[in-house]
Design a protein around this motif. Structure first.
Motif, PDB file in Angstrom:
ATOM      1  N   LEU A 107       0.906  -1.229   0.014  1.00  0.00           N
ATOM      2  CA  LEU A 107       0.039   0.061   0.203  1.00  0.00           C
ATOM      3  C   LEU A 107       0.873   1.286  -0.105  1.00  0.00           C
ATOM      4  O   LEU A 107       1.649   1.469   0.907  1.00  0.00           O
ATOM      5  N   SER A 108       0.655   1.989  -0.966  1.00  0.00           N
ATOM      6  CA  SER A 108       1.509   3.157  -0.716  1.00  0.00           C
ATOM      7  C   SER A 108       0.433   4.405  -0.810  1.00  0.00           C
ATOM      8  O   SER A 108      -0.804   4.163  -0.670  1.00  0.00           O
ATOM      9  N   ASN A 109       0.929   5.648  -0.222  1.00  0.00           N
ATOM     10  CA  ASN A 109      -0.053   6.704   0.064  1.00  0.00           C
ATOM     11  C   ASN A 109       0.515   8.082  -0.235  1.00  0.00           C
ATOM     12  O   ASN A 109       1.711   8.219  -0.481  1.00  0.00           O
ATOM     13  N   ARG A 110      -0.343   9.144  -0.392  1.00  0.00           N
ATOM     14  CA  ARG A 110       0.158  10.253  -0.654  1.00  0.00           C
ATOM     15  C   ARG A 110      -0.070  11.277   0.684  1.00  0.00           C
ATOM     16  O   ARG A 110      -0.317  12.495   0.348  1.00  0.00           O
ATOM     17  N   VAL A 111       0.025  10.708   1.818  1.00  0.00           N
ATOM     18  CA  VAL A 111      -0.160  11.178   2.844  1.00  0.00           C
ATOM     19  C   VAL A 111       0.643  12.620   2.971  1.00  0.00           C
ATOM     20  O   VAL A 111       0.236  13.850   3.415  1.00  0.00           O
ATOM     21  N   LYS A 112       1.896  12.361   2.814  1.00  0.00           N
ATOM     22  CA  LYS A 112       3.023  13.433   3.171  1.00  0.00           C
ATOM     23  C   LYS A 112       2.672  14.354   2.000  1.00  0.00           C
ATOM     24  O   LYS A 112       2.644  15.700   2.437  1.00  0.00           O
ATOM     25  N   GLU A 113       2.308  14.343   0.897  1.00  0.00           N
ATOM     26  CA  GLU A 113       1.989  15.375  -0.244  1.00  0.00           C
ATOM     27  C   GLU A 113       0.813  16.326   0.208  1.00  0.00           C
ATOM     28  O   GLU A 113       0.809  17.357   0.111  1.00  0.00           O
ATOM     29  N   LEU A 114      -0.244  15.522   0.500  1.00  0.00           N
ATOM     30  CA  LEU A 114      -1.531  15.994   0.956  1.00  0.00           C
ATOM     31  C   LEU A 114      -1.222  17.014   2.227  1.00  0.00           C
ATOM     32  O   LEU A 114      -1.920  17.956   2.145  1.00  0.00           O
ATOM     33  N   ARG A 115      -0.542  16.502   3.177  1.00  0.00           N
ATOM     34  CA  ARG A 115      -0.322  17.076   4.414  1.00  0.00           C
ATOM     35  C   ARG A 115       0.472  18.527   4.090  1.00  0.00           C
ATOM     36  O   ARG A 115       0.137  19.421   4.691  1.00  0.00           O
ATOM     37  N   ILE A 122       3.385   6.088   8.788  1.00  0.00           N
ATOM     38  CA  ILE A 122       2.590   5.987   7.449  1.00  0.00           C
ATOM     39  C   ILE A 122       3.301   6.596   6.241  1.00  0.00           C
ATOM     40  O   ILE A 122       3.268   6.019   5.112  1.00  0.00           O
ATOM     41  N   GLU A 123       3.658   7.732   6.322  1.00  0.00           N
ATOM     42  CA  GLU A 123       4.254   8.509   5.160  1.00  0.00           C
ATOM     43  C   GLU A 123       5.336   7.695   4.576  1.00  0.00           C
ATOM     44  O   GLU A 123       5.767   7.801   3.586  1.00  0.00           O
ATOM     45  N   LYS A 124       6.131   6.944   5.406  1.00  0.00           N
ATOM     46  CA  LYS A 124       7.461   6.383   5.122  1.00  0.00           C
ATOM     47  C   LYS A 124       7.101   4.888   4.410  1.00  0.00           C
ATOM     48  O   LYS A 124       7.811   4.230   4.036  1.00  0.00           O
ATOM     49  N   GLY A 125       5.891   4.539   4.794  1.00  0.00           N
ATOM     50  CA  GLY A 125       5.323   3.195   4.379  1.00  0.00           C
ATOM     51  C   GLY A 125       5.789   2.152   5.070  1.00  0.00           C
ATOM     52  O   GLY A 125       5.787   0.773   4.917  1.00  0.00           O
ATOM     53  N   ASP A 126       6.063   2.477   6.522  1.00  0.00           N
ATOM     54  CA  ASP A 126       6.498   1.436   7.526  1.00  0.00           C
ATOM     55  C   ASP A 126       5.399   0.851   8.191  1.00  0.00           C
ATOM     56  O   ASP A 126       5.351  -0.097   9.032  1.00  0.00           O
TER      57      ASP A 126
END
Length: 71
Positions: free
Chosen positions: A3-11, A35-39
């Protein structure tokens, strides 16, 4: 699959710190960083809370990706 995410970008778009975002969804700054690092893969409830804070649907925040051997 992962699962990848865009949390850092959106934050960053909202000009929020990790601590500020964590406060909005009821977790620590360290959880947001993980979460941002994918850990760390958030629970469904936390994922939905993040989407609610960003006012975006799930597939605009999270993406299920296949690994090289699964293509």
């Amino acid at each position: 699959m992962f699962l990848s995410n865009r949390v850092k970008e959106l934050r960053a778009r909202h000009d929020w710190t990790q601590a500020q975002l964590g406060e909005k969804v009821g977790v620590t700054r360290q959880t947001i960083a993980s979460i941002e690092k994918g850990d760390y893969v958030p629970s469904l409830l936390l994922g939905l809370q993040l989407c609610d804070v960003f006012q975006l649907p799930m597939d605009d925040v999270f993406l299920l990706e296949k690994g090289e051997s699964e293509k």
